[in-house]
Design a protein around this motif. Structure first.
Motif, mmCIF file in Angstrom:
data_model
loop_
_atom_site.group_PDB
_atom_site.id
_atom_site.type_symbol
_atom_site.label_atom_id
_atom_site.label_comp_id
_atom_site.label_asym_id
_atom_site.label_seq_id
_atom_site.Cartn_x
_atom_site.Cartn_y
_atom_site.Cartn_z
ATOM 1 N N TYR A 153 0.805 -1.210 0.000
ATOM 2 C CA TYR A 153 0.000 0.000 0.000
ATOM 3 C C TYR A 153 0.844 1.268 0.000
ATOM 4 O O TYR A 153 0.382 2.318 -0.442
ATOM 5 C CB TYR A 153 -1.000 -0.019 1.161
ATOM 6 C CG TYR A 153 -2.166 -0.912 0.831
ATOM 7 C CD1 TYR A 153 -3.171 -0.473 -0.015
ATOM 8 C CD2 TYR A 153 -2.224 -2.219 1.303
ATOM 9 C CE1 TYR A 153 -4.231 -1.304 -0.350
ATOM 10 C CE2 TYR A 153 -3.272 -3.060 0.968
ATOM 11 C CZ TYR A 153 -4.280 -2.599 0.131
ATOM 12 O OH TYR A 153 -5.308 -3.410 -0.217
ATOM 13 N N GLY A 154 2.086 1.164 0.480
ATOM 14 C CA GLY A 154 2.977 2.313 0.356
ATOM 15 C C GLY A 154 3.202 2.659 -1.102
ATOM 16 O O GLY A 154 3.198 3.838 -1.486
ATOM 17 N N LYS A 155 3.368 1.646 -1.961
ATOM 18 C CA LYS A 155 3.562 1.878 -3.392
ATOM 19 C C LYS A 155 2.294 2.433 -4.031
ATOM 20 O O LYS A 155 2.346 3.326 -4.882
ATOM 21 C CB LYS A 155 3.976 0.580 -4.078
ATOM 22 C CG LYS A 155 5.388 0.132 -3.729
ATOM 23 C CD LYS A 155 5.721 -1.209 -4.367
ATOM 24 C CE LYS A 155 7.122 -1.665 -3.975
ATOM 25 N NZ LYS A 155 7.442 -3.017 -4.504
ATOM 26 N N ILE A 156 1.144 1.901 -3.634
ATOM 27 C CA ILE A 156 -0.129 2.378 -4.197
ATOM 28 C C ILE A 156 -0.323 3.857 -3.876
ATOM 29 O O ILE A 156 -0.693 4.655 -4.738
ATOM 30 C CB ILE A 156 -1.302 1.536 -3.651
ATOM 31 C CG1 ILE A 156 -1.259 0.130 -4.242
ATOM 32 C CG2 ILE A 156 -2.643 2.212 -3.979
ATOM 33 C CD1 ILE A 156 -2.282 -0.818 -3.650
ATOM 34 N N ILE A 157 -0.060 4.224 -2.613
ATOM 35 C CA ILE A 157 -0.241 5.613 -2.192
ATOM 36 C C ILE A 157 0.706 6.533 -2.958
ATOM 37 O O ILE A 157 0.318 7.626 -3.392
ATOM 38 C CB ILE A 157 -0.043 5.731 -0.662
ATOM 39 C CG1 ILE A 157 -1.241 5.106 0.060
ATOM 40 C CG2 ILE A 157 0.130 7.191 -0.243
ATOM 41 C CD1 ILE A 157 -1.030 4.900 1.543
#
Length: 892
Positions: A131-135
């Motif tokens: 989710y860090g990459k998605i954000i």
């Protein structure tokens, strides 16, 4: 030329397609390194650290609003020439993230306890990576011009180092301590919560009235009222107010606790509200903050009757093992059966719920780690009273100070695994508590290697409170910290002013001696079309990516930026998004037209027309207004002014005039300044609008750069680093503005008559314009007036001895327009129209007379403003006289 630049079409497409532009433009900015500033002691820094989104899922519209506001400010300052840093990052989100992952585990039929701490944390890191990459990708889609080379995470080594130094320093100063106090317990998350993590909701409950027998007097009772009868089992006293005459004789006596039969004292304490219930209250020190304080004053025992999972423990006697709410039901039944229950009343009251999990929290006594906030708050209060930081909007400054004045100690320990572990060790040999700067291998007191670290983790807000200085390298003396700290602006939602902003100031002052930011800009919530908060329960949560796919990123950004104002909630509607898309398309289409005017342009020098002078003057005034408003953090109004000017003045008026001027000039084989003026104004407006709608303006800029320009003209390689427009006094032309305003009023008046009388658009009608000293200006712009008002023939006069007979008279401020009544309107309609104009003229006259008769206005207003109002009064009197004259003529 980069691969990204080669991908740009050679000619502007007829219609703007965001999907064909946005990713390419963003990649171009990244390749050129425009987001990555280098400290320069000769230039002023501007820095923002992004409020780190929680790594618990994808971004929502609140994040999109934050990113839009911050990027608008960042792009403006970058174009102003400031060394501009926007530092991005994410927050590990502690409780919230752990709850989300535990739910995922539950779907697999597993618990974190079954996995064990090490394997569970590995699972948490997998979640963070995903989710860090998605954000990060979502922020890029939004056009966020962050310096991704400096991206941070609250569990980065640099953040952990800052936390360790802060905890160490505070502990050894006596500002962090471990103690038993009432905390907010989340049975679902199995952890303590700070007061700020508790959300109070109004619920419809009950007030149970229960009587406690007086020892030694079988027929005498003292009745208490409670909203939580299950906690009766932990009562250690009954309290009354010392001035309450009803119970004065009972103070010092002993009551018998119903069901359990425990002997408890009846005490007097000023904290009791004699108007609540019967005026007598049960005291449960282990389950209520006020009762805990009463218990401390009267040395009462604290009996905890619940387990950490909110079931009743062995202290609850026959109710041990029951869920707290099942116990409530069973205990009430037993109280009624045994004659202790007097009555039950409906009662609406506020109940604390976990802000993270949504369940009712349970106040319980617990051994936790705390920050002693009062000494820290004193410094923050002194700074606040000196105006540091500046809080926008100002009304929140009062709340900020009030919060600091009433601050309570902060519970910083959490009984979860995901987060920064409490940096405290306990010696199993000698019992020493060890708080070192670095991980110890043995006890410094006795030398034993048998030491164990505290199993709890720190409140996520503890690491977040260090965000402005830890992200820049503190406690190390880094170049970034020396140059960019204190940061310039902390932009965030007003709903976390106390959660986060206060704590950043407390620990920023403690660690660095400086308030961590000069300004705090607070935005409101994004609500739906009905004013409701975005919530899964309402089914109105919107993914910003979906809106960007539908409307384009610039349209979403513009809708968010111009629909908001500091500290106020906004409603995001389909209408607003469509308006944003329409504006972006308008900018594209206007640019295509302006660029087309450059083809075959006659480069011979040409004088500026009245319309040229007017648009150049108005552009400078708008530039001044936008810069002023941006400087005041009024981003919404600045964007709206720029949009209105672009659409209504530049497109609807100037470009329509330019079409006529270019056609006339080419037909007569003479030069015209219109193409160059249109180019200059468009260039200015693209720079003005770029912080709001960066993709479409950057794309247009690249095409505008290909048009032929005078030799030696300097131009930035990209719009993102082009100089932001600043007002140039030399182009301000009040006379041109006044004369063109009269011409616009005349054209509008004719258009209104055409509409009212349903004159076909293609039909030309004759007109006579009497313009006084502006007649020459009207004559010079005659071709444009003819075209825009569809007038032929057009007669322009300086004066007229008498109004034409049988004509419609349009009495304007500075001109009169006469249209033949034949075929347009009858006398009755003309009289009604003039009467309506007369009413408006009288209202304006009354307003001006009232203002000019006000001594305060005359004393305080600048002389130029007073003179201008007197001119308006004289003009309004003349206009009213002409209307009356025309009405009199109609009556003859």
């Amino acid at each position: 030329m980069t691969e990204t630049e080669r991908a740009r079409p050679l000619e502007m497409e007829k219609a703007y397609d965001p999907r064909a532009v946005e990713e390419r433009i963003y990649q171009f900015w990244l390749e050129r390194g425009y987001f990555t500033p280098k400290p320069d002691p000769t230039r002023r820094p501007f820095s923002i650290v992004m409020p780190p989104p929680n790594v618990t899922g994808e971004l929502h519209l609140g994040h999109a609003l934050t990113a839009t506001i911050e990027d608008t400010l960042v792009r403006w300052h970058r174009m102003l020439g400031d060394v501009t840093l926007w530092l991005p990052g994410t927050d590990h989100a502690a409780i919230y993230a752990q709850v989300v992952v535990e739910r995922e585990l539950a779907k697999e039929g597993r618990t974190r306890q079954q996995l064990g701490r090490e394997r569970f944390l590995a699972r948490m890191w997998e979640w963070m990576e995903k989710y860090g990459k998605i954000i990060s990708l979502q922020h890029r889609r939004l056009g966020a011009s962050c310096d991704w080379t400096r991206e941070r995470f609250t569990l980065d080594p640099i953040s952990i180092k800052a936390v360790r130094h802060t905890f160490y320093n505070l502990y050894h100063k006596g500002l962090i301590y471990r103690g038993e106090r009432i905390i907010n317990w989340s049975p679902l998350a199995q952890t303590a919560l700070s007061d700020l993590e508790v959300e109070f909701r109004e619920v419809d409950g009950h007030l149970w009235y229960v009587r406690y027998p007086i020892e030694g007097e079988p027929d005498r009772w003292i009745t208490v009222a409670t909203t939580r009868p299950e906690t009766i089992l932990g009562d250690t006293a009954v309290a009354v107010h010392p001035d309450d005459e009803r119970y004065r004789a009972l103070v010092g006596r002993t009551a018998i606790l119903p069901i359990l039969g425990r002997r408890i004292p009846i005490i007097a304490d000023e904290a009791v509200d004699p108007t609540f219930g019967t005026g007598a209250v049960k005291v449960t020190p282990a389950h209520d903050p006020l009762d805990f304080e009463i218990g401390q004053r009267h040395q009462l025992p604290s009996i905890l009757v619940m387990n950490l999972d909110a079931t009743m423990n062995e202290q609850a006697g026959p109710y041990a093992g029951l869920d707290r709410f099942v116990c409530r039901t069973r205990l009430v039944e037993d109280l009624q059966a045994q004659g202790y229950l007097v009555k039950i009343e409906p009662y609406r009251h506020a109940v604390g719920h976990s802000e993270r999990t949504g369940e009712p929290v349970e106040p319980i006594i617990s051994l936790q780690w705390w920050v002693k906030t009062r000494p820290l708050a004193e410094r923050a209060l002194a700074a606040a009273r000196a105006g540091e930081p500046v809080i926008i909007p100002e009304r929140f400054a009062r709340d900020y100070i009030r919060w600091l004045e009433n601050i309570r100690d902060w519970c910083i320990s959490r009984q979860i695994w995901w987060g920064i572990r409490i940096p405290v060790w306990y010696c199993q040999a000698c019992g020493a508590t060890i708080v070192p700067l670095n991980d110890p291998t043995s006890c410094p007191e006795c030398g034993s290697p048998a030491i164990e670290q505290d199993p709890d983790t720190l409140d996520t807000w503890f690491s977040s409170a260090l965000w402005p200085h830890s992200t820049l390298g503190w406690p190390d003396d880094t170049e970034d910290f020396r140059y960019f700290y204190p940061t310039t602006v902390m932009e965030t939602g007003y709903d976390i002013l106390f959660f986060w902003v206060v704590r950043m100031v407390l620990l920023g002052l403690e660690n660095t001696g400086t308030v961590p930011f000069r300004y705090v800009y607070l935005h409101g919530l994004v609500r739906d079309a009905f004013g409701r908060k975005m919530s899964k329960s309402f089914g109105n949560v919107v993914n910003p990516i979906e809106l960007m796919e539908t409307y384009g990123t610039d349209a979403l950004r513009f809708a968010l930026a111009t629909g908001s104002s500091p500290g106020n909630d906004m409603r995001l509607t389909t209408t607003r998004l469509e308006a944003g898309r329409n504006f972006v398309n308008k900018v594209w289409n206007a640019a295509r037209f302006v660029i087309s005017l450059q083809d075959g342009q006659d480069r011979r020098e040409a004088p500026l027309s009245l319309a040229d002078r007017w648009i150049l003057s108005r552009t400078q005034r708008v530039v001044a207004d936008v810069n002023r408003l941006l400087g005041d953090f009024n981003l919404g109004e600045a964007g709206r002014i720029a949009e209105t000017f672009f659409w209504e003045e530049f497109c609807d008026w100037y470009l329509e005039v330019a079409k006529v001027e270019v056609r006339e000039a080419r037909a007569a084989d003479r030069p015209t300044a219109a193409p160059e003026v249109a180019w200059q104004v468009l260039d200015t407006l693209l720079r003005l609008l770029h912080p709001y709608i960066p993709f479409v303006t950057e794309e247009i800029w690249s095409y505008l750069a290909r048009t032929p320009r005078p030799a030696g003209e300097q131009r930035a390689e990209a719009l993102i680093i082009a100089p932001y427009p600043q007002p140039e006094e030399r182009w301000i032309d009040p006379a041109a503005e006044r004369h063109w305003s009269i011409i616009m009023d005349a054209i509008r008046a004719v258009r209104n008559v055409r509409t009212e009388e349903k004159v076909e658009a293609k039909r030309w009608i004759p007109a006579t314009i009497v313009a006084g000293d502006a007649a020459g200006q009207f004559a010079a712009m005659a071709p444009a007036i003819r075209q825009l008002a569809r007038i032929e023939p057009l007669t322009i006069l300086e004066h007229l001895a008498a109004p034409p007979a049988d004509a419609i008279a349009l009495i304007l401020d500075g001109a009169e327009v006469y249209l033949p009544r034949e075929g347009l309107a009858d006398v009755a309609e003309e009289r009604a129209r003039l009467e309506s104009e007369r009413a408006r003229a009288e209202d304006e006259l009354a307003r001006l007379r009232h203002r000019l008769s006000n001594p305060d206005f005359l004393a305080k207003a600048p002389p130029a403003v007073v003179a201008r109002e007197r001119e308006r009064l004289a003009s309004a009197e003349q206009r009213l006289a002409k209307i009356d004259e025309r009405l009199a003529a109609l009556s003859r």
